[in-house]
Design a protein around this motif. Sequence first.
Motif, PDB file in Angstrom:
ATOM      1  N   TYR A 140       0.807  -1.138   0.043  1.00 12.09           N
ATOM      2  CA  TYR A 140       0.010   0.025  -0.083  1.00 12.09           C
ATOM      3  C   TYR A 140       0.985   1.130  -0.054  1.00 12.09           C
ATOM      4  O   TYR A 140       2.114   1.298   0.501  1.00 12.09           O
ATOM      5  CB  TYR A 140      -1.052  -0.063   1.263  1.00 12.09           C
ATOM      6  CG  TYR A 140      -1.829  -0.886   1.368  1.00 12.09           C
ATOM      7  CD1 TYR A 140      -3.190  -0.962   0.890  1.00 12.09           C
ATOM      8  CD2 TYR A 140      -1.626  -2.412   1.771  1.00 12.09           C
ATOM      9  CE1 TYR A 140      -4.221  -1.901   0.919  1.00 12.09           C
ATOM     10  CE2 TYR A 140      -2.572  -3.323   1.747  1.00 12.09           C
ATOM     11  CZ  TYR A 140      -3.853  -2.959   1.326  1.00 12.09           C
ATOM     12  OH  TYR A 140      -4.853  -4.050   1.314  1.00 12.09           O
ATOM     13  N   LEU A 197      -3.701   2.874  -0.262  1.00 15.48           N
ATOM     14  CA  LEU A 197      -4.431   2.328  -1.345  1.00 15.48           C
ATOM     15  C   LEU A 197      -3.443   1.174  -1.851  1.00 15.48           C
ATOM     16  O   LEU A 197      -2.191   1.365  -1.905  1.00 15.48           O
ATOM     17  CB  LEU A 197      -4.385   3.308  -2.755  1.00 15.48           C
ATOM     18  CG  LEU A 197      -5.212   3.269  -3.846  1.00 15.48           C
ATOM     19  CD1 LEU A 197      -6.865   2.460  -3.524  1.00 15.48           C
ATOM     20  CD2 LEU A 197      -5.272   4.085  -4.643  1.00 15.48           C
ATOM     21  N   ALA A 244      -4.323   2.187  -9.883  1.00 13.48           N
ATOM     22  CA  ALA A 244      -5.290   1.861  -8.703  1.00 13.48           C
ATOM     23  C   ALA A 244      -6.126   3.032  -8.192  1.00 13.48           C
ATOM     24  O   ALA A 244      -7.344   2.718  -7.814  1.00 13.48           O
ATOM     25  CB  ALA A 244      -3.999   1.448  -7.089  1.00 13.48           C
ATOM     26  N   LEU A 245      -5.505   4.221  -8.390  1.00 13.54           N
ATOM     27  CA  LEU A 245      -6.409   5.517  -8.210  1.00 13.54           C
ATOM     28  C   LEU A 245      -7.745   5.448  -9.149  1.00 13.54           C
ATOM     29  O   LEU A 245      -8.759   5.441  -8.695  1.00 13.54           O
ATOM     30  CB  LEU A 245      -5.449   6.691  -8.345  1.00 13.54           C
ATOM     31  CG  LEU A 245      -4.642   7.156  -7.211  1.00 13.54           C
ATOM     32  CD1 LEU A 245      -3.783   8.357  -7.826  1.00 13.54           C
ATOM     33  CD2 LEU A 245      -5.539   7.593  -6.098  1.00 13.54           C
ATOM     34  N   ARG A 260     -10.197   2.974  -8.053  1.00 13.35           N
ATOM     35  CA  ARG A 260     -10.838   3.290  -6.840  1.00 13.35           C
ATOM     36  C   ARG A 260     -12.277   4.145  -7.424  1.00 13.35           C
ATOM     37  O   ARG A 260     -13.127   4.109  -6.627  1.00 13.35           O
ATOM     38  CB  ARG A 260     -10.087   4.169  -6.103  1.00 13.35           C
ATOM     39  CG  ARG A 260     -10.825   4.527  -4.761  1.00 13.35           C
ATOM     40  CD  ARG A 260      -9.808   5.232  -3.670  1.00 13.35           C
ATOM     41  NE  ARG A 260      -9.148   6.412  -4.207  1.00 13.35           N
ATOM     42  CZ  ARG A 260      -8.520   7.394  -3.680  1.00 13.35           C
ATOM     43  NH1 ARG A 260      -7.893   6.785  -2.412  1.00 13.35           N
ATOM     44  NH2 ARG A 260      -8.105   8.361  -4.179  1.00 13.35           N
ATOM     45  N   LYS A 261     -11.949   4.931  -8.408  1.00 15.64           N
ATOM     46  CA  LYS A 261     -13.024   5.780  -8.743  1.00 15.64           C
ATOM     47  C   LYS A 261     -14.226   5.149  -9.666  1.00 15.64           C
ATOM     48  O   LYS A 261     -15.395   5.583  -9.928  1.00 15.64           O
ATOM     49  CB  LYS A 261     -12.522   7.249  -9.572  1.00 15.64           C
ATOM     50  CG  LYS A 261     -11.306   7.867  -8.764  1.00 15.64           C
ATOM     51  CD  LYS A 261     -10.773   8.800  -9.653  1.00 15.64           C
ATOM     52  CE  LYS A 261      -9.935   9.793  -8.676  1.00 15.64           C
ATOM     53  NZ  LYS A 261      -9.185  10.724  -9.435  1.00 15.64           N
TER      54      LYS A 261
END
Length: 111
Positions: free
Chosen positions: A33, A37, A105-106, A109-110
């Motif tokens: 992480y 995240l 990953a970002l 997440r959205k």
Amino acid sequence: MQPENEFVQNLHEVFALFGPVRARRMFGGYGIYHDGLMFALVADNMLYLKTDNLSRAAFEAQGLTPFEYVKNGKPIKMSYYLAPDEIFEDAEVAREWASLAYAAALRGRKS
């Protein structure tokens, strides 16, 4: 929390230019992480980085393969691909690949 193995401990140094990372035990491996995240995972002392439709081609161009496990007798491929060996030798390369994985990953997440 169980202690990290030597391979996982070394990731703190590998990703030093990228920023602080934290490892958490999961399913016989580790989730890696950054800023809360998960952007990588370790299974059998192999590092896999998060991918998505925008970043997967960069991994495939290097001949890197996805993390795969067997569930109910069928192979399941995940959106994590083997990290290139160069990241263990070059901190700048490690930062570039970690940034690519973190961006995936970002985006994930959205959605």
